[in-house]
Design a protein around this motif. Structure first.
Motif, PDB file in Angstrom:
ATOM      1  N   SER A 295      -2.079  -5.311   1.807  1.00  0.00           N
ATOM      2  CA  SER A 295      -0.769  -5.147   1.200  1.00  0.00           C
ATOM      3  C   SER A 295      -0.710  -5.855  -0.137  1.00  0.00           C
ATOM      4  N   PRO A 296       0.059  -5.320  -1.079  1.00  0.00           N
ATOM      5  CA  PRO A 296       0.687  -4.007  -0.974  1.00  0.00           C
ATOM      6  C   PRO A 296      -0.343  -2.896  -1.157  1.00  0.00           C
ATOM      7  N   ARG A 297       0.025  -1.676  -0.941  1.00  0.00           N
ATOM      8  CA  ARG A 297      -0.894  -0.558  -1.168  1.00  0.00           C
ATOM      9  C   ARG A 297      -0.949  -0.190  -2.640  1.00  0.00           C
ATOM     10  N   HIS A 298       0.166  -0.391  -3.307  1.00  0.00           N
ATOM     11  CA  HIS A 298       0.233  -0.106  -4.743  1.00  0.00           C
ATOM     12  C   HIS A 298       0.971  -1.246  -5.420  1.00  0.00           C
ATOM     13  N   LEU A 299       0.498  -1.585  -6.634  1.00  0.00           N
ATOM     14  CA  LEU A 299       1.100  -2.696  -7.369  1.00  0.00           C
ATOM     15  C   LEU A 299       1.010  -2.391  -8.853  1.00  0.00           C
ATOM     16  N   ILE A 300       2.136  -2.538  -9.526  1.00  0.00           N
ATOM     17  CA  ILE A 300       2.170  -2.330 -10.970  1.00  0.00           C
ATOM     18  C   ILE A 300       2.595  -3.632 -11.607  1.00  0.00           C
ATOM     19  N   LYS A 301       1.799  -4.087 -12.573  1.00  0.00           N
ATOM     20  CA  LYS A 301       2.079  -5.343 -13.260  1.00  0.00           C
ATOM     21  C   LYS A 301       1.919  -5.143 -14.766  1.00  0.00           C
ATOM     22  N   GLU A 302       2.510  -6.073 -15.495  1.00  0.00           N
ATOM     23  CA  GLU A 302       2.351  -6.098 -16.941  1.00  0.00           C
ATOM     24  C   GLU A 302       1.189  -7.023 -17.293  1.00  0.00           C
ATOM     25  N   LYS A 303       0.654  -6.816 -18.485  1.00  0.00           N
ATOM     26  CA  LYS A 303      -0.399  -7.732 -18.972  1.00  0.00           C
ATOM     27  C   LYS A 303       0.092  -9.173 -18.923  1.00  0.00           C
TER      28      LYS A 303
ATOM     29  N   LEU B  92      -6.127 -12.621  -2.503  1.00  0.00           N
ATOM     30  CA  LEU B  92      -6.805 -12.604  -3.796  1.00  0.00           C
ATOM     31  C   LEU B  92      -5.733 -12.787  -4.858  1.00  0.00           C
ATOM     32  N   ASN B  93      -5.820 -13.877  -5.588  1.00  0.00           N
ATOM     33  CA  ASN B  93      -4.857 -14.187  -6.633  1.00  0.00           C
ATOM     34  C   ASN B  93      -5.461 -13.878  -8.002  1.00  0.00           C
ATOM     35  N   MET B  94      -4.705 -13.144  -8.772  1.00  0.00           N
ATOM     36  CA  MET B  94      -5.192 -12.688 -10.067  1.00  0.00           C
ATOM     37  C   MET B  94      -4.183 -13.098 -11.126  1.00  0.00           C
ATOM     38  N   SER B  95      -4.625 -13.898 -12.093  1.00  0.00           N
ATOM     39  CA  SER B  95      -3.713 -14.370 -13.120  1.00  0.00           C
ATOM     40  C   SER B  95      -4.097 -13.802 -14.479  1.00  0.00           C
ATOM     41  N   SER B  96      -3.169 -13.940 -15.411  1.00  0.00           N
ATOM     42  CA  SER B  96      -3.393 -13.445 -16.788  1.00  0.00           C
ATOM     43  C   SER B  96      -3.995 -12.044 -16.761  1.00  0.00           C
ATOM     44  N   LEU B  97      -3.330 -11.160 -16.075  1.00  0.00           N
ATOM     45  CA  LEU B  97      -3.861  -9.812 -15.880  1.00  0.00           C
ATOM     46  C   LEU B  97      -4.159  -9.116 -17.199  1.00  0.00           C
TER      47      LEU B  97
ATOM     48  N   PHE C 290     -15.889  -3.312   7.942  1.00  0.00           N
ATOM     49  CA  PHE C 290     -14.861  -2.305   8.097  1.00  0.00           C
ATOM     50  C   PHE C 290     -13.888  -2.459   6.922  1.00  0.00           C
ATOM     51  N   PHE C 291     -13.695  -1.360   6.223  1.00  0.00           N
ATOM     52  CA  PHE C 291     -12.907  -1.413   5.000  1.00  0.00           C
ATOM     53  C   PHE C 291     -11.441  -1.089   5.246  1.00  0.00           C
ATOM     54  N   GLY C 292     -10.587  -1.770   4.495  1.00  0.00           N
ATOM     55  CA  GLY C 292      -9.183  -1.426   4.466  1.00  0.00           C
ATOM     56  C   GLY C 292      -8.945  -0.267   3.510  1.00  0.00           C
ATOM     57  N   PRO C 293      -7.698   0.219   3.437  1.00  0.00           N
ATOM     58  CA  PRO C 293      -7.381   1.373   2.590  1.00  0.00           C
ATOM     59  C   PRO C 293      -7.341   1.045   1.107  1.00  0.00           C
ATOM     60  N   GLY C 294      -7.316  -0.246   0.772  1.00  0.00           N
ATOM     61  CA  GLY C 294      -7.308  -0.645  -0.620  1.00  0.00           C
ATOM     62  C   GLY C 294      -5.919  -0.882  -1.182  1.00  0.00           C
ATOM     63  N   THR C 295      -5.864  -1.693  -2.222  1.00  0.00           N
ATOM     64  CA  THR C 295      -4.650  -1.894  -3.017  1.00  0.00           C
ATOM     65  C   THR C 295      -4.942  -1.370  -4.415  1.00  0.00           C
ATOM     66  N   ARG C 296      -4.120  -0.434  -4.850  1.00  0.00           N
ATOM     67  CA  ARG C 296      -4.304   0.101  -6.206  1.00  0.00           C
ATOM     68  C   ARG C 296      -3.448  -0.718  -7.158  1.00  0.00           C
ATOM     69  N   LEU C 297      -4.110  -1.452  -8.039  1.00  0.00           N
ATOM     70  CA  LEU C 297      -3.429  -2.272  -9.032  1.00  0.00           C
ATOM     71  C   LEU C 297      -3.457  -1.558 -10.376  1.00  0.00           C
ATOM     72  N   THR C 298      -2.297  -1.414 -10.966  1.00  0.00           N
ATOM     73  CA  THR C 298      -2.178  -0.846 -12.303  1.00  0.00           C
ATOM     74  C   THR C 298      -1.582  -1.908 -13.209  1.00  0.00           C
ATOM     75  N   VAL C 299      -2.282  -2.188 -14.294  1.00  0.00           N
ATOM     76  CA  VAL C 299      -1.799  -3.166 -15.268  1.00  0.00           C
ATOM     77  C   VAL C 299      -1.379  -2.415 -16.524  1.00  0.00           C
ATOM     78  N   LEU C 300      -0.125  -2.601 -16.904  1.00  0.00           N
ATOM     79  CA  LEU C 300       0.408  -1.862 -18.061  1.00  0.00           C
ATOM     80  C   LEU C 300       0.465  -2.753 -19.310  1.00  0.00           C
TER      81      LEU C 300
END
Lengths: 115, 115
Positions: free
Chosen positions: B7-15, B76-81, B105-115
């Motif tokens: 979780s989440p399955r989809h995530l949209i963040k700014e730079k 998984l923490n991701m900074s300064s995207l 065994f793999f999970g479905p993934g989280t799709r991260l989009t950085v705008l």
């Protein structure tokens, strides 16, 4: 460093035709070998794996793969392709001996099935 | 059967923003792996944990950090995207015994989009 090569980026086959996807690896010793399938936007599903023993391994969905030590290859085959097999296929390896089981993937082969 | 949950399955963040991705392994699995799959790329290993300790590290940027908690879930923490962080992030889990290979065994993934 270990590497996995999938020479075919795209393959198109007709439904009902046979399929072979190529995979070659470069490693100090024979690694654990895997084939995964990924449908668009989906996770990775394990098709089959080779650890030791019989060099022809059977997997799910009618797939099989043959390990050839002399050629450092682990090619995936299916006698008759179905339209639902259209997906991306990844060959992957993991080092033997424990201490870290990370997978190293090839660049993938995109399979298109023509009806 | 229970699967790996992300979780989440989809995530949209700014730079320059921060993102946290979560992974809940299959019950009784004590090993967690993180992979990053860029657009049209193969999955690349980032980091793994075994019994709450980091067990292996791949091509993970210094801006990223991860940990495994007492209940074996991982974050998984991701900074300064950056724009280049846009990818599908997979978590995989496997049962214990680090001395031999255990299937991931793999999970479905989280799709991260950085705008």
């Amino acid at each position: 460093a270990q590497s996995v090569t999938q020479p075919d980026i795209h393959i198109t086959v007709s439904e009902g035709a046979s399929l072979e996807l190529r995979c070659n690896y470069s490693y100090g010793a024979t690694p654990y070998l895997f084939w995964y399938v990924q449908s668009p936007g989906q996770g990775l599903q394990l098709l089959l794996k080779y650890f030791s023993g019989d060099t022809l391994v059977q997997g799910i969905k009618g797939f099989e793969a043959e390990f050839k030590r002399s050629q450092s290859s682990f090619n995936l085959r299916k006698p008759s392709v179905h339209w639902s097999d259209a997906a991306e296929y990844f060959c992957a390896v993991a080092r033997r001996g424990g201490g870290g089981n990370k997978l190293t993937f090839g660049t993938g082969t995109q399979l298109k099935v023509e009806l | 059967a229970a699967g790996v949950i992300q979780s989440p399955r989809h995530l949209i963040k700014e730079k320059r923003e921060t993102a946290t991705l979560k992974c809940y392994p299959i019950p009784r699995h004590d090993t967690v792996y993180w992979y990053q799959q860029g657009p049209g790329q193969d999955p690349q290993f980032l980091i793994s944990f075994y019994e709450k300790m980091q067990s292996d590290k791949g091509s993970i940027p210094d801006r990223f950090s991860a940990q495994q908690f007492s209940d074996y879930h991982s974050e998984l923490n991701m900074s300064s995207l950056e724009l280049g962080d846009s990818a599908l992030y997979f978590c995989a889990s496997s049962p214990g015994s680090f001395s031999s290979y255990n299937e991931q065994f793999f999970g479905p993934g989280t799709r991260l989009t950085v705008l």
